[in-house]
Design a protein around this motif. Structure first.
Motif, mmCIF file in Angstrom:
data_model
loop_
_atom_site.group_PDB
_atom_site.id
_atom_site.type_symbol
_atom_site.label_atom_id
_atom_site.label_comp_id
_atom_site.label_asym_id
_atom_site.label_seq_id
_atom_site.Cartn_x
_atom_site.Cartn_y
_atom_site.Cartn_z
ATOM 1 N N ILE A 272 5.472 -2.004 -9.976
ATOM 2 C CA ILE A 272 6.817 -1.420 -9.936
ATOM 3 C C ILE A 272 7.140 -0.941 -8.522
ATOM 4 O O ILE A 272 8.229 -1.192 -7.986
ATOM 5 C CB ILE A 272 6.933 -0.245 -10.933
ATOM 6 C CG1 ILE A 272 6.841 -0.775 -12.373
ATOM 7 C CG2 ILE A 272 8.250 0.497 -10.736
ATOM 8 C CD1 ILE A 272 6.758 0.316 -13.415
ATOM 9 N N LEU A 273 6.183 -0.286 -7.893
ATOM 10 C CA LEU A 273 6.404 0.220 -6.537
ATOM 11 C C LEU A 273 6.568 -0.920 -5.541
ATOM 12 O O LEU A 273 7.413 -0.854 -4.645
ATOM 13 C CB LEU A 273 5.226 1.109 -6.119
ATOM 14 C CG LEU A 273 5.065 2.422 -6.898
ATOM 15 C CD1 LEU A 273 3.761 3.103 -6.515
ATOM 16 C CD2 LEU A 273 6.240 3.349 -6.626
ATOM 17 N N ALA A 274 5.765 -1.972 -5.702
ATOM 18 C CA ALA A 274 5.846 -3.113 -4.786
ATOM 19 C C ALA A 274 7.187 -3.827 -4.908
ATOM 20 O O ALA A 274 7.669 -4.412 -3.936
ATOM 21 C CB ALA A 274 4.713 -4.096 -5.055
ATOM 22 N N ALA B 185 4.713 6.479 10.403
ATOM 23 C CA ALA B 185 3.896 6.148 11.572
ATOM 24 C C ALA B 185 3.458 4.695 11.605
ATOM 25 O O ALA B 185 3.039 4.194 12.646
ATOM 26 C CB ALA B 185 2.675 7.062 11.635
ATOM 27 N N GLY B 186 3.510 4.019 10.469
ATOM 28 C CA GLY B 186 3.036 2.646 10.404
ATOM 29 C C GLY B 186 1.589 2.578 9.966
ATOM 30 O O GLY B 186 0.854 3.572 9.993
ATOM 31 N N ILE B 187 1.174 1.394 9.573
ATOM 32 C CA ILE B 187 -0.150 1.217 8.983
ATOM 33 C C ILE B 187 -1.266 1.581 9.954
ATOM 34 O O ILE B 187 -2.203 2.300 9.611
ATOM 35 C CB ILE B 187 -0.317 -0.230 8.490
ATOM 36 C CG1 ILE B 187 0.592 -0.474 7.283
ATOM 37 C CG2 ILE B 187 -1.771 -0.526 8.107
ATOM 38 C CD1 ILE B 187 0.608 -1.903 6.803
ATOM 39 N N ASN C 161 -0.771 -4.327 -0.929
ATOM 40 C CA ASN C 161 0.572 -4.895 -0.896
ATOM 41 C C ASN C 161 1.001 -5.229 0.531
ATOM 42 O O ASN C 161 1.550 -6.306 0.799
ATOM 43 C CB ASN C 161 1.551 -3.916 -1.538
ATOM 44 C CG ASN C 161 2.985 -4.406 -1.481
ATOM 45 O OD1 ASN C 161 3.845 -3.737 -0.924
ATOM 46 N ND2 ASN C 161 3.263 -5.562 -2.039
ATOM 47 N N LYS C 162 0.751 -4.325 1.462
ATOM 48 C CA LYS C 162 1.180 -4.539 2.843
ATOM 49 C C LYS C 162 0.386 -5.641 3.540
ATOM 50 O O LYS C 162 0.924 -6.376 4.368
ATOM 51 C CB LYS C 162 1.076 -3.232 3.633
ATOM 52 C CG LYS C 162 2.050 -2.157 3.178
ATOM 53 C CD LYS C 162 3.485 -2.663 3.247
ATOM 54 C CE LYS C 162 4.478 -1.611 2.780
ATOM 55 N NZ LYS C 162 5.862 -2.136 2.757
ATOM 56 N N PHE C 163 -0.880 -5.752 3.224
ATOM 57 C CA PHE C 163 -1.714 -6.773 3.869
ATOM 58 C C PHE C 163 -1.518 -8.161 3.259
ATOM 59 O O PHE C 163 -1.525 -9.160 3.978
ATOM 60 C CB PHE C 163 -3.198 -6.393 3.768
ATOM 61 C CG PHE C 163 -3.595 -5.248 4.659
ATOM 62 C CD1 PHE C 163 -2.930 -4.976 5.833
ATOM 63 C CD2 PHE C 163 -4.672 -4.431 4.313
ATOM 64 C CE1 PHE C 163 -3.307 -3.929 6.660
ATOM 65 C CE2 PHE C 163 -5.059 -3.381 5.126
ATOM 66 C CZ PHE C 163 -4.377 -3.134 6.303
ATOM 67 N N THR D 281 5.727 -6.051 8.051
ATOM 68 C CA THR D 281 6.454 -4.892 7.541
ATOM 69 C C THR D 281 7.748 -4.701 8.298
ATOM 70 O O THR D 281 8.798 -4.419 7.710
ATOM 71 C CB THR D 281 5.581 -3.622 7.671
ATOM 72 O OG1 THR D 281 4.381 -3.830 6.943
ATOM 73 C CG2 THR D 281 6.305 -2.418 7.109
ATOM 74 N N GLU D 282 7.713 -4.865 9.617
ATOM 75 C CA GLU D 282 8.920 -4.731 10.408
ATOM 76 C C GLU D 282 9.940 -5.800 10.012
ATOM 77 O O GLU D 282 11.138 -5.547 9.905
ATOM 78 C CB GLU D 282 8.589 -4.853 11.900
ATOM 79 C CG GLU D 282 7.823 -3.661 12.447
ATOM 80 C CD GLU D 282 7.413 -3.868 13.908
ATOM 81 O OE1 GLU D 282 7.824 -4.901 14.475
ATOM 82 O OE2 GLU D 282 6.714 -3.012 14.451
#
Length: 370
Positions: free
Chosen positions: A79-81, A240-242, A292-294, A363-364
């Motif tokens: 759900i969050l993704a 701040a970013g990953i 999720n981010k990777f 992400t950007e």
């Protein structure tokens, strides 16, 4: 000893079924799966309440372990993704903090019920409470899988969402990629050192000269700190970013383990108790948010199932490992130092994963597309 196998069966069932649950969530609608998982969990509690021998508890533990995979961390993470938000880290922290608060508040109620009416009634209360929470959650809070869109703007938005949700690795691509195994190594180490430390904190603080009451109070600080840290850490990842957030969180976690070694008296014990809240948050953020981010959204549920299984395996190794290190050396300070080194290694592995996947660039790109 035979009754203690109950927990082991549930844990093994969860570890085996988690990857399958992730794959199932990629194929089937979320709402009915949530209700099936909750029903299995409630049925397990009812079975516990009716059991007159240990075998009934074994069957219930098996059902509870499988059911928890369908209504636990995987649907929350999915759900969050699926939310195209710049504050996904904060939302992740809030989601897991909320579940912790519910468990914290409900625990004394269940304890009171058991004392007043017996353990059988206590299990039935748990079954009722689970369904009372999960039915409205599935029906009203979980978004529908499809929706009718009208107009050119709506169609463009639908296409953007589709592209967003289909960006990333497939399960097969992840398993064949060396970077995924680097990330899994970090997750395994996190599982190995976090929960095993939590279980030993009170005994350790009593062993270095504090009273049972004071040590228990400090452990309560750890739990409250962990709730707050999940929200703060999630916000740090958003702002701040990953890369920077990973450095900060792993550095603070390393300091937490070292502070356990050097700060043991009443005046300074608050420092490791608060810092360890960051360690608790890392155990949540890394498997859920960073996966999720990777590795993206394309087959996120399936990949997350593998990641959570590896996290469980780390926990399974870490608990007996910390006990062995204590028995071998006669002090908990040895495992704390070793775990500090392991956390520093986790930082290196996560930064390497970030570099190899280029997640900060992805992400950007996603943020601009929003």
């Amino acid at each position: 000893m035979r009754f203690m196998m109950n927990g082991t069966i549930g844990t093994i069932a969860s570890m085996i079924f988690l990857p399958l649950a992730g794959m199932i969530y990629q194929k089937l609608p979320m709402r009915p799966l949530l209700l099936v998982g909750a029903s299995m969990g409630a049925a397990a509690q009812i079975l516990f309440s009716l059991s007159n021998n240990v075998y009934g508890f074994y069957v219930g533990a098996l059902a509870a372990g499988i059911g928890s995979c369908l209504f636990g961390s995987i649907p929350i993470a999915l759900i969050l993704a699926g939310q195209k938000s710049k504050n996904q880290g904060l939302m992740t922290g809030l989601a897991f903090t909320g579940s912790g608060i519910v468990a914290f508040l409900f625990s004394p109620v269940v304890s009171w019920m058991i004392e007043e009416f017996g353990w059988r009634i206590g299990y039935r209360v748990l079954a009722t409470a689970l369904m009372a929470i999960m039915i409205p959650t599935a029906l009203f809070l979980v978004p529908k899988n499809t929706r009718k869109e009208k107009g050119e703007a709506a169609q463009n938005a639908s296409k953007a969402v589709s592209a967003y949700m289909n960006d990333g690795f497939t399960r097969k691509q992840a398993l064949s990629s060396p970077v995924f195994w680097i990330f899994l190594s970090a997750v395994f180490m996190i599982g190995m050192i976090t929960l095993s430390t939590q279980q030993q904190l009170v005994a350790y603080w009593v062993g270095v000269g504090n009273s049972n009451t004071f040590a228990a109070a400090m452990f309560s600080v750890v739990m409250f700190s962990g709730m707050a840290a999940k929200i703060l850490v999630g916000s740090v990842f958003d702002k701040a970013g990953i890369r920077k957030a990973t450095i900060v969180c792993c550095a603070l976690s390393t300091m937490a383990y070292l502070s356990l070694v050097f700060l043991t008296d009443r005046l300074s014990l608050l420092v490791p108790a608060i810092l360890f809240g960051v360690v608790v948050s890392v155990q949540v953020i890394v498997p859920t948010y960073l996966t999720n981010k990777f590795f993206g959204n394309k087959e996120y549920g399936s990949i997350l199932g593998i990641v959570n299984t590896v996290l469980f395996l780390g926990v399974s190794v870490g608990i007996p490992l910390s006990a062995y290190l204590y028995q071998s050396t006669g002090t908990y300070k040895t495992p704390w130092v070793i775990f500090a080194v392991i956390m520093a290694l986790v930082l290196i592995l996560l930064l390497l994963t970030d570099h190899l996947t280029g997640s900060h660039l992805n992400t950007e790109k996603q943020t601009k597309n929003l």
